[in-house]
Design a protein around this motif. Structure first.
Motif, mmCIF file in Angstrom:
data_model
loop_
_atom_site.group_PDB
_atom_site.id
_atom_site.type_symbol
_atom_site.label_atom_id
_atom_site.label_comp_id
_atom_site.label_asym_id
_atom_site.label_seq_id
_atom_site.Cartn_x
_atom_site.Cartn_y
_atom_site.Cartn_z
ATOM 1 N N GLU A 1 6.045 6.842 -28.925
ATOM 2 C CA GLU A 1 5.372 6.625 -27.643
ATOM 3 C C GLU A 1 3.863 6.518 -27.826
ATOM 4 O O GLU A 1 3.213 5.703 -27.193
ATOM 5 C CB GLU A 1 5.740 7.725 -26.645
ATOM 6 N N ARG A 2 3.315 7.302 -28.721
ATOM 7 C CA ARG A 2 1.881 7.190 -29.004
ATOM 8 C C ARG A 2 1.563 5.845 -29.654
ATOM 9 O O ARG A 2 0.532 5.241 -29.372
ATOM 10 C CB ARG A 2 1.414 8.339 -29.889
ATOM 11 N N LEU A 3 2.443 5.396 -30.511
ATOM 12 C CA LEU A 3 2.258 4.089 -31.134
ATOM 13 C C LEU A 3 2.230 2.991 -30.072
ATOM 14 O O LEU A 3 1.375 2.104 -30.113
ATOM 15 C CB LEU A 3 3.379 3.825 -32.145
ATOM 16 N N THR A 4 3.123 3.062 -29.091
ATOM 17 C CA THR A 4 3.147 2.023 -28.051
ATOM 18 C C THR A 4 1.890 2.081 -27.188
ATOM 19 O O THR A 4 1.390 1.042 -26.761
ATOM 20 C CB THR A 4 4.415 2.102 -27.172
ATOM 21 N N ARG A 5 1.367 3.279 -26.961
ATOM 22 C CA ARG A 5 0.100 3.380 -26.220
ATOM 23 C C ARG A 5 -1.034 2.767 -27.022
ATOM 24 O O ARG A 5 -1.920 2.104 -26.470
ATOM 25 C CB ARG A 5 -0.204 4.838 -25.867
ATOM 26 N N ALA A 6 -1.024 2.976 -28.325
ATOM 27 C CA ALA A 6 -2.069 2.400 -29.181
ATOM 28 C C ALA A 6 -1.971 0.871 -29.204
ATOM 29 O O ALA A 6 -2.995 0.181 -29.201
ATOM 30 C CB ALA A 6 -1.959 2.964 -30.596
ATOM 31 N N ILE A 7 -0.754 0.353 -29.212
ATOM 32 C CA ILE A 7 -0.574 -1.103 -29.148
ATOM 33 C C ILE A 7 -1.167 -1.641 -27.846
ATOM 34 O O ILE A 7 -1.892 -2.640 -27.837
ATOM 35 C CB ILE A 7 0.914 -1.489 -29.284
ATOM 36 N N ASP A 8 -0.855 -0.976 -26.739
ATOM 37 C CA ASP A 8 -1.388 -1.394 -25.443
ATOM 38 C C ASP A 8 -2.923 -1.411 -25.466
ATOM 39 O O ASP A 8 -3.544 -2.382 -25.027
ATOM 40 C CB ASP A 8 -0.872 -0.462 -24.346
ATOM 41 N N LEU A 9 -3.526 -0.364 -25.998
ATOM 42 C CA LEU A 9 -4.993 -0.306 -26.081
ATOM 43 C C LEU A 9 -5.546 -1.431 -26.950
ATOM 44 O O LEU A 9 -6.561 -2.050 -26.606
ATOM 45 C CB LEU A 9 -5.444 1.045 -26.622
ATOM 46 N N ALA A 10 -4.893 -1.692 -28.058
ATOM 47 C CA ALA A 10 -5.344 -2.775 -28.936
ATOM 48 C C ALA A 10 -5.280 -4.116 -28.213
ATOM 49 O O ALA A 10 -6.206 -4.928 -28.307
ATOM 50 C CB ALA A 10 -4.515 -2.809 -30.215
ATOM 51 N N LEU A 11 -4.202 -4.357 -27.499
ATOM 52 C CA LEU A 11 -4.055 -5.630 -26.791
ATOM 53 C C LEU A 11 -5.064 -5.752 -25.653
ATOM 54 O O LEU A 11 -5.567 -6.846 -25.384
ATOM 55 C CB LEU A 11 -2.626 -5.797 -26.273
#
Length: 180
Positions: A164-174
Motif C-alpha cells: 500500500e505504501r508502494l502504491t501511494r509512492a507511485i501516485d506521488l511520482a505520477l
C-alpha cells in the motif's frame, strides 16, 4: 484444454519448466499425440502467453474502470499483484515484449497499455511521457511482485502494508511526473 493444463502446470513448476512430456502425461497420452493440436513447445508457450496477456489486460481494465487518479493507480496495482499471485508460474510469460510479427500478442499488449494510458491521462501524462510512466509502473510493480513471489520479503512486517505504501509512492511520482 491443452493451454488450460499448461497454465496449471506452469503455475505449479514455473513457465521455464513447462514440458510437452508432462502435459502429455497429464492427459494420459503419448507426447506425439499433442502435435495434432499444437505445433511445438514454443507454440504452446505462445498460446499460454497470449492467454495471460489477455487475462492481465482484462484484470487491469476491470480494476481501473470507474476510477481515476490515485484510486485507479491503487486498484490497477492491486489487480497486477493479484494476477501475479494467482499465476505464480505463468507470470514469467508476460515479461517479454511480444514478437513484432505476433499481431494477437501485440493487440493484447495494446489493451494493457490503453488502460495505463487512460490512467496516466488523468495525471496529465501523455505521449512519450506516458511511455516512460508505463515503464516506471511496470518496473516498480514487477520488482515488488517478483520479490514477493520468490519469498524475498522475510522481514516481520506485513507485506500488504508495504504494498500500500508502494502504491501511494507511485501516485506521488505520477502527480509530479511532468514537473521539470
Amino acid at each position: 484444454m491443452i493451454v488450460a493444463e499448461a497454465i496449471r502446470l506452469a503455475d505449479e513448476v514455473g513457465f521455464e519448466r513447462l514440458t510437452l512430456t508432462e502435459i502429455a502425461r497429464r492427459f494420459g497420452i503419448a507426447q506425439p499425440s499433442l502435435y495434432k493440436h499444437i505445433n511445438s513447445l514454443d507454440g504452446l508457450q505462445r498460446l499460454l502467453t497470449l492467454r495471460m496477456l489477455t487475462e492481465l489486460g482484462s484484470t487491469l481494465r476491470q480494476a481501473a474502470t470507474g476510477k481515476s487518479g490515485s484510486d485507479a493507480v491503487r486498484a490497477t496495482a492491486r489487480g497486477y499483484r493479484a494476477f501475479a499471485q494467482s499465476h505464480p508460474g505463468c507470470y514469467a510469460s508476460i515479461l517479454r515484449a511480444p514478437a513484432p510479427e505476433d499481431d494477437q500478442a501485440a493487440q493484447a499488449m495494446r489493451e494493457i497499455l490503453s488502460t495505463l494510458y487512460d490512467i496516466f491521462a488523468g495525471y496529465g501524462i501523455e505521449g512519450d511521457d506516458a511511455v516512460d510512466a508505463a515503464r516506471y509502473l511496470r518496473s516498480t510493480l514487477h520488482g515488488f511482485v517478483s520479490l514477493e513471489l520468490s519469498g524475498g520479503f522475510a522481514m516481520p512486517r506485513p507485506v500488504d502494508r508495504s504494498f500500500e505504501r508502494l502504491t501511494r509512492a507511485i501516485d506521488l511520482a505520477l502527480r509530479n511526473w511532468c514537473i521539470e
